[in-house]
Design a protein around this motif. Structure first.
Motif, PDB file in Angstrom:
ATOM      1  N   VAL A 148     -73.612 -18.124  10.196  1.00 53.31           N
ATOM      2  CA  VAL A 148     -74.307 -16.719  10.544  1.00 53.31           C
ATOM      3  C   VAL A 148     -73.452 -15.782  11.212  1.00 53.31           C
ATOM      4  CG1 VAL A 148     -76.435 -15.845  11.782  1.00 53.31           C
ATOM      5  CG2 VAL A 148     -76.579 -17.897  10.214  1.00 53.31           C
ATOM      6  N   VAL A 149     -72.838 -16.444  12.304  1.00 56.69           N
ATOM      7  CA  VAL A 149     -72.023 -15.695  13.231  1.00 56.69           C
ATOM      8  C   VAL A 149     -70.864 -14.878  12.331  1.00 56.69           C
ATOM      9  CG1 VAL A 149     -70.285 -15.780  14.992  1.00 56.69           C
ATOM     10  CG2 VAL A 149     -72.534 -17.073  15.318  1.00 56.69           C
ATOM     11  N   ALA A 150     -70.212 -15.692  11.443  1.00 53.56           N
ATOM     12  CA  ALA A 150     -69.198 -15.329  10.437  1.00 53.56           C
ATOM     13  C   ALA A 150     -69.628 -14.153   9.606  1.00 53.56           C
ATOM     14  CB  ALA A 150     -68.857 -16.392   9.706  1.00 53.56           C
ATOM     15  N   VAL A 151     -70.922 -14.232   8.983  1.00 55.17           N
ATOM     16  CA  VAL A 151     -71.175 -13.305   8.065  1.00 55.17           C
ATOM     17  C   VAL A 151     -71.627 -11.966   9.089  1.00 55.17           C
ATOM     18  CG1 VAL A 151     -73.169 -12.508   6.591  1.00 55.17           C
ATOM     19  CG2 VAL A 151     -72.116 -14.640   6.557  1.00 55.17           C
ATOM     20  N   ALA A 152     -72.315 -12.378  10.213  1.00 52.35           N
ATOM     21  CA  ALA A 152     -72.804 -10.939  10.885  1.00 52.35           C
ATOM     22  C   ALA A 152     -71.479 -10.236  11.637  1.00 52.35           C
ATOM     23  CB  ALA A 152     -73.530 -11.519  12.113  1.00 52.35           C
ATOM     24  N   ALA A 153     -70.382 -11.214  12.027  1.00 46.52           N
ATOM     25  CA  ALA A 153     -69.221 -10.529  12.549  1.00 46.52           C
ATOM     26  C   ALA A 153     -68.419  -9.732  11.281  1.00 46.52           C
ATOM     27  CB  ALA A 153     -68.238 -11.385  12.909  1.00 46.52           C
ATOM     28  N   SER A 154     -68.313 -10.377  10.424  1.00 50.58           N
ATOM     29  CA  SER A 154     -67.671  -9.659   9.200  1.00 50.58           C
ATOM     30  C   SER A 154     -68.434  -8.334   8.434  1.00 50.58           C
ATOM     31  CB  SER A 154     -67.545 -10.565   7.991  1.00 50.58           C
ATOM     32  OG  SER A 154     -68.559 -11.083   7.469  1.00 50.58           O
ATOM     33  N   LEU A 155     -69.819  -8.468   8.539  1.00 49.82           N
ATOM     34  CA  LEU A 155     -70.438  -7.300   8.061  1.00 49.82           C
ATOM     35  C   LEU A 155     -70.323  -6.150   9.152  1.00 49.82           C
ATOM     36  CD1 LEU A 155     -73.638  -8.782   6.695  1.00 49.82           C
ATOM     37  CD2 LEU A 155     -71.891  -7.577   5.553  1.00 49.82           C
ATOM     38  N   ALA A 156     -70.401  -6.381  10.567  1.00 45.23           N
ATOM     39  CA  ALA A 156     -69.934  -5.403  11.522  1.00 45.23           C
ATOM     40  C   ALA A 156     -68.739  -5.062  11.381  1.00 45.23           C
ATOM     41  CB  ALA A 156     -70.165  -5.781  12.801  1.00 45.23           C
ATOM     42  N   ALA A 157     -67.678  -5.684  11.120  1.00 44.62           N
ATOM     43  CA  ALA A 157     -66.378  -5.401  10.992  1.00 44.62           C
ATOM     44  C   ALA A 157     -66.307  -4.133   9.577  1.00 44.62           C
ATOM     45  CB  ALA A 157     -65.474  -6.423  10.590  1.00 44.62           C
ATOM     46  N   VAL A 158     -66.692  -4.584   8.677  1.00 44.86           N
ATOM     47  CA  VAL A 158     -66.800  -3.693   7.438  1.00 44.86           C
ATOM     48  C   VAL A 158     -67.614  -2.519   7.733  1.00 44.86           C
ATOM     49  CG1 VAL A 158     -67.583  -3.525   4.964  1.00 44.86           C
ATOM     50  CG2 VAL A 158     -66.394  -5.478   5.744  1.00 44.86           C
ATOM     51  N   ALA A 159     -68.543  -2.415   8.625  1.00 46.83           N
ATOM     52  CA  ALA A 159     -69.208  -1.346   8.938  1.00 46.83           C
ATOM     53  C   ALA A 159     -68.404  -0.459   9.616  1.00 46.83           C
ATOM     54  CB  ALA A 159     -70.676  -1.628   9.526  1.00 46.83           C
ATOM     55  N   LEU A 160     -67.859  -0.999  10.757  1.00 45.21           N
ATOM     56  CA  LEU A 160     -66.954  -0.275  11.439  1.00 45.21           C
ATOM     57  C   LEU A 160     -65.842   0.385  10.538  1.00 45.21           C
ATOM     58  CD1 LEU A 160     -66.817  -2.597  14.880  1.00 45.21           C
ATOM     59  CD2 LEU A 160     -67.563   0.057  14.403  1.00 45.21           C
ATOM     60  N   LEU A 161     -65.257  -0.474   9.738  1.00 48.18           N
ATOM     61  CA  LEU A 161     -64.011   0.242   8.965  1.00 48.18           C
ATOM     62  C   LEU A 161     -64.405   1.285   8.035  1.00 48.18           C
ATOM     63  CD1 LEU A 161     -61.215  -0.336   8.580  1.00 48.18           C
ATOM     64  CD2 LEU A 161     -61.952  -1.810   6.322  1.00 48.18           C
ATOM     65  N   VAL A 162     -65.507   1.114   7.568  1.00 42.71           N
ATOM     66  CA  VAL A 162     -66.233   2.450   6.601  1.00 42.71           C
ATOM     67  C   VAL A 162     -66.380   3.304   7.485  1.00 42.71           C
ATOM     68  CG1 VAL A 162     -68.281   2.794   5.331  1.00 42.71           C
ATOM     69  CG2 VAL A 162     -67.303   0.742   4.813  1.00 42.71           C
ATOM     70  N   ALA A 163     -67.090   3.251   8.581  1.00 43.85           N
ATOM     71  CA  ALA A 163     -67.430   4.523   9.527  1.00 43.85           C
ATOM     72  C   ALA A 163     -65.906   4.972  10.004  1.00 43.85           C
ATOM     73  CB  ALA A 163     -67.840   3.949  10.796  1.00 43.85           C
ATOM     74  N   LEU A 164     -64.785   4.296  10.230  1.00 34.00           N
ATOM     75  CA  LEU A 164     -63.443   4.905  10.563  1.00 34.00           C
ATOM     76  C   LEU A 164     -63.007   5.600   9.435  1.00 34.00           C
ATOM     77  CD1 LEU A 164     -61.773   4.691  13.110  1.00 34.00           C
ATOM     78  CD2 LEU A 164     -60.525   2.744  12.145  1.00 34.00           C
TER      79      LEU A 164
END
Length: 116
Positions: free
Chosen positions: A11-27
């Protein structure tokens, strides 16, 4: 003392990776040209590291559980181990010298180094 349940590692790994992808897309989509870009990039790196560490921890715990061969959950690596200094005087008097040597060898672990 009550024990606070920890979220599962996936759960932690999926949540952190989704947050990273969202930040990368926003960037990439927003393309800010200020300190905001640096902050977004650093947050992205932080979330990727959290995801990687949680996946590694899950693998380590699973390998420990397989090595022990039991159905019980894996123990955390940082749990306290009974040391020779934790034994009271009455117990030391009752122990044989071979038992003391065995306790000392167990304390040193597989690496062969003492913690003293």
């Amino acid at each position: 003392m009550t024990r606070i349940p920890r979220p599962d590692v996936p759960v932690v790994a999926v949540a952190a990776s989704l947050a990273a992808v969202a930040l990368l897309v926003a960037l990439v989509w927003w393309q800010p040209r200020s300190i905001v870009a640096v902050v977004l990039a650093l947050l992205c790196v932080l979330f990727v590291m959290i995801a990687g560490v949680s996946v590694t921890e899950g693998r380590h715990r699973r390998e420990e559980a397989r090595a022990r061969g039991g159905d019980e959950p894996a123990q955390w690596p940082g749990q306290p181990v009974a040391r020779l200094s934790d034994v009271d005087a009455d117990t030391l008097e009752a122990l044989d010298s071979r038992d003391l040597r065995a306790m000392r060898e167990r304390r040193q672990g597989a690496s062969g180094f003492s913690d003293r």
